[in-house]
Design a protein around this motif. Structure first.
Motif, mmCIF file in Angstrom:
data_model
loop_
_atom_site.group_PDB
_atom_site.id
_atom_site.type_symbol
_atom_site.label_atom_id
_atom_site.label_comp_id
_atom_site.label_asym_id
_atom_site.label_seq_id
_atom_site.Cartn_x
_atom_site.Cartn_y
_atom_site.Cartn_z
ATOM 1 N N THR A 205 0.503 -5.460 2.423
ATOM 2 C CA THR A 205 0.298 -5.545 0.984
ATOM 3 C C THR A 205 -1.116 -5.052 0.663
ATOM 4 N N VAL A 206 -1.319 -4.692 -0.587
ATOM 5 C CA VAL A 206 -2.655 -4.286 -1.026
ATOM 6 C C VAL A 206 -3.637 -5.438 -0.811
ATOM 7 N N GLU A 207 -3.184 -6.641 -1.115
ATOM 8 C CA GLU A 207 -4.043 -7.813 -0.946
ATOM 9 C C GLU A 207 -4.470 -7.992 0.511
ATOM 10 N N GLN A 208 -3.529 -7.840 1.444
ATOM 11 C CA GLN A 208 -3.869 -7.950 2.864
ATOM 12 C C GLN A 208 -4.865 -6.878 3.277
ATOM 13 N N MET A 209 -4.648 -5.658 2.812
ATOM 14 C CA MET A 209 -5.515 -4.549 3.200
ATOM 15 C C MET A 209 -6.932 -4.752 2.683
ATOM 16 N N LEU A 210 -7.069 -5.189 1.447
ATOM 17 C CA LEU A 210 -8.396 -5.393 0.884
ATOM 18 C C LEU A 210 -9.139 -6.528 1.597
ATOM 19 N N ILE B 260 0.833 -1.200 0.000
ATOM 20 C CA ILE B 260 0.000 0.000 0.000
ATOM 21 C C ILE B 260 0.874 1.259 0.000
ATOM 22 N N SER B 261 0.277 2.338 -0.486
ATOM 23 C CA SER B 261 0.959 3.634 -0.501
ATOM 24 C C SER B 261 0.771 4.379 0.811
#
Length: 593
Positions: free
Chosen positions: A383-388, A148-149
């Motif tokens: 990661t983006v995947e974890q956040m989503l 993530i950013s």
């Protein structure tokens, strides 16, 4: 044009001073952005003709004698801040409107000669700390696009971290001007509430919102903030700030900095982040700091009020009509947060006020024992995947060290503090009381310089056959001949100053433009230089590239050290302009342009 040449304000200013035309720079920049059509950093972009028209107006003002400290400097604006000529979306297409005038801070920057390039992506309605809550594509970490950013000022942070623009405006209610800075190795200056006007900002939590600055250096963040700051009578939360608010200071030889008790620190299993925070504490101790542990409980309890208390109702107050009639237009996570406020009563609100006042009063004991508070900016990253997959809990984890700052009326600056072994950056935040913005920024600047020096010492230990070279003009960072150093694997060690007894002249008929440093016992000296370390095996070839009237001699610095450095043959300064009083080539270049 390579991105690394245009990283900060100085590199732009010196490029323009060397004869590079702003029209060409901004045209190339616009082309580079438009070629990356799938880049989610930007929501909207000005057409090139509009950008050049703004530049032409600035150029005319400059020709008429106005001083424009940010002349021709491009910047990005988070898309919940109004820029006339571009829609304000707040990350929600159905909400978009066309503002008739710039936000006050944007207008101030344009008045200083800066050029807004476009609007940057964000967590919808500035609700989130992660950067995934947007329909415009997910901006990702500049160092690893699996991660993530940070948000909600995601696009603003990435626009700077990618070296697309040297600074960008973000906002910060719960940490949105700090978390993205930490996750992308940037400086994020979150000013005291009311120091920068919020007129022209789509409110998130109106009583707590701040407009912030992302940059690569503390100097740049302060420069932009000083220009953007100022009392605005049209903003009911604007404040008359003391004149010293953004002024730098010299930190004392000994000072106390507060860190939470180890039992209260959370890193959610990120052992490298924990080690980097410990290393940051040690750096501060080398700067003269004394670590004082304090009870984090009142700050932690205050932080919980922002989302678990009545202040979430302010998010609904800002969007009540839109949110109740256009619920399907909202990101599901954002919708759940905002509409959860419908059950908050006036009694709940006053009880929240009382709880916050209690926590602030309890925290006064901490502030009586410390000069500054130092925290991890974010305890970890995802990661983006974890956040989503777990958007609420993981986002909450990101805010454990940020959510209380605005509620408790504090100032803060996030600064880089090293890298994990996987290449992801880590950052710390320095927190002060209201209107101590310049004070804490000064320590942040010293911290970053100490970190750079330490890193250089580690490299030099591994490559012992190196020589120090002081450069004063065209070889400085961002200057046209700096590549003669970097291509020989030179490392910037520090910025320093000469002793007294040196004079600096702007030499004529030199391409690119260069200064000449000469010994003059009557001159004030204290000229800014950069000290680079160069492999000894490369030193000979470096010298052969130097052309008369310049050469390498021995320069005495203001701390008594002697290093090799650029000196000029005295005859060459006959008829040249004495620029010693500027204190360095960069300051002279900036004044000319």
């Amino acid at each position: 044009m390579h991105d690394h040449q245009w990283k900060d304000l100085i590199s732009y200013q010196c490029a323009y001073a060397s004869g590079i035309e702003p029209v060409n720079v901004l045209s190339a920049l616009h082309e580079r952005i438009t070629q990356r059509a799938d880049d989610p950093t930007w929501i909207s972009l000005f057409p090139l003709d509009d950008i050049l028209a703004m530049l032409a107006v600035a150029a005319q003002r400059k020709q008429q004698g106005e001083t424009l400290p940010l002349y021709g400097i491009p910047f990005g604006v988070k898309d919940n801040i109004d820029v006339a000529g571009l829609p304000t979306t707040a990350g929600c297409p159905e909400f978009a409107y066309m503002p008739q005038q710039h936000a006050v801070v944007v207008q101030k920057l344009i008045a200083a000669g800066a050029i807004p390039i476009g609007k940057t992506n964000l967590d919808q309605f500035a609700t989130g700390l992660n950067g995934t809550r947007t329909p415009y594509g997910i901006p990702r970490c500049a160092f690893d696009d699996r991660y993530i950013s940070g948000g909600s000022s995601s696009g603003s942070a990435i626009s700077v971290a990618s070296n697309t623009v040297p600074f960008a405006l973000g906002t910060d209610t719960a940490g949105s001007g700090r978390v993205p800075a930490a996750l992308n190795n940037l400086v994020g200056l979150k000013p005291t509430k009311g120091l920068l006007s919020t007129t022209g900002l789509v409110p998130a939590v109106r009583s707590q919102d701040c407009i912030t600055v992302f940059a690569h250096s503390v100097d740049d963040a302060l420069t932009v903030s000083r220009i953007a700051a100022g009392f605005d009578s049209s903003d009911i939360y604007s404040r008359q700030a003391p004149p010293h608010s953004l002024a730098e200071c010299v930190w004392p030889t000994h000072f106390n900095f507060g860190i939470p008790d180890k039992k209260q620190l959370q890193f959610f299993g990120d052992t490298e982040a924990e080690a980097l925070f410990e290393a940051a504490i040690q750096r501060l101790e080398r700067l003269g700091g004394n670590a004082v542990t304090f009870d984090y409980t009142p700050f932690q309890q205050a932080a919980k009020l922002l989302y678990a208390g009545p202040w979430v109702a302010e998010r609904l107050a800002a969007l009540h009509t839109f949110a109740t009639h256009n619920a399907d237009a909202l990101n599901p996570v954002v919708r759940d947060i905002i509409l959860s406020a419908e059950g908050i009563s006036a009694v709940d609100t006053f009880n929240g006020f009382y709880q916050l006042a209690h926590h602030i009063r309890t925290a006064e004991r901490t502030w009586s024992n410390i000069d500054i508070m130092v925290l991890p900016t974010a305890p970890t990253t995802y990661t983006v995947e974890q956040m989503l997959a777990n958007p609420v809990q993981l986002n909450s984890n990101l805010g454990v060290y940020t959510n209380f700052v605005n509620l408790m009326d504090l100032s803060a600056i996030a600064v880089p503090a090293g890298f994990r072994t996987n290449g992801l950056p880590f950052g710390i935040t320095m927190i002060g009381q209201a209107f101590q913005d310049g004070t804490i920024a000064s320590l942040g600047k010293a911290f970053m310089k100490e970190e750079l020096t330490t890193a250089c010492h580690h490299v030099c230990a591994a490559e012992s056959e190196r020589v120090e070279v002081a450069v004063v003009g065209a070889h400085l960072s961002g200057q046209p001949l700096n590549a003669q150093l970097t291509e020989r694997k030179a490392i910037l060690k520090e910025t320093a100053h000469t002793a007294s007894g040196y004079a600096l002249y702007a030499l004529s008929d030199m391409m690119p433009e260069k200064p000449g440093l000469i010994r003059d016992p009557n001159a004030a000296g204290h000229i800014e230089v950069e000290v680079w370390t160069l492999p000894l095996t490369k030193f000979g070839s470096f010298i052969t590239d130097i052309t008369a009237p310049l050469g390498i001699g021995t320069i005495t610095l203001d701390d008594g050290r002697q290093v090799k450095g650029f000196l000029c043959e005295p005859h060459a300064v006959t008829g040249a302009v004495d620029i010693t009083h500027y204190g360095g080539w960069r300051a002279y270049c900036a004044d000319r342009h």
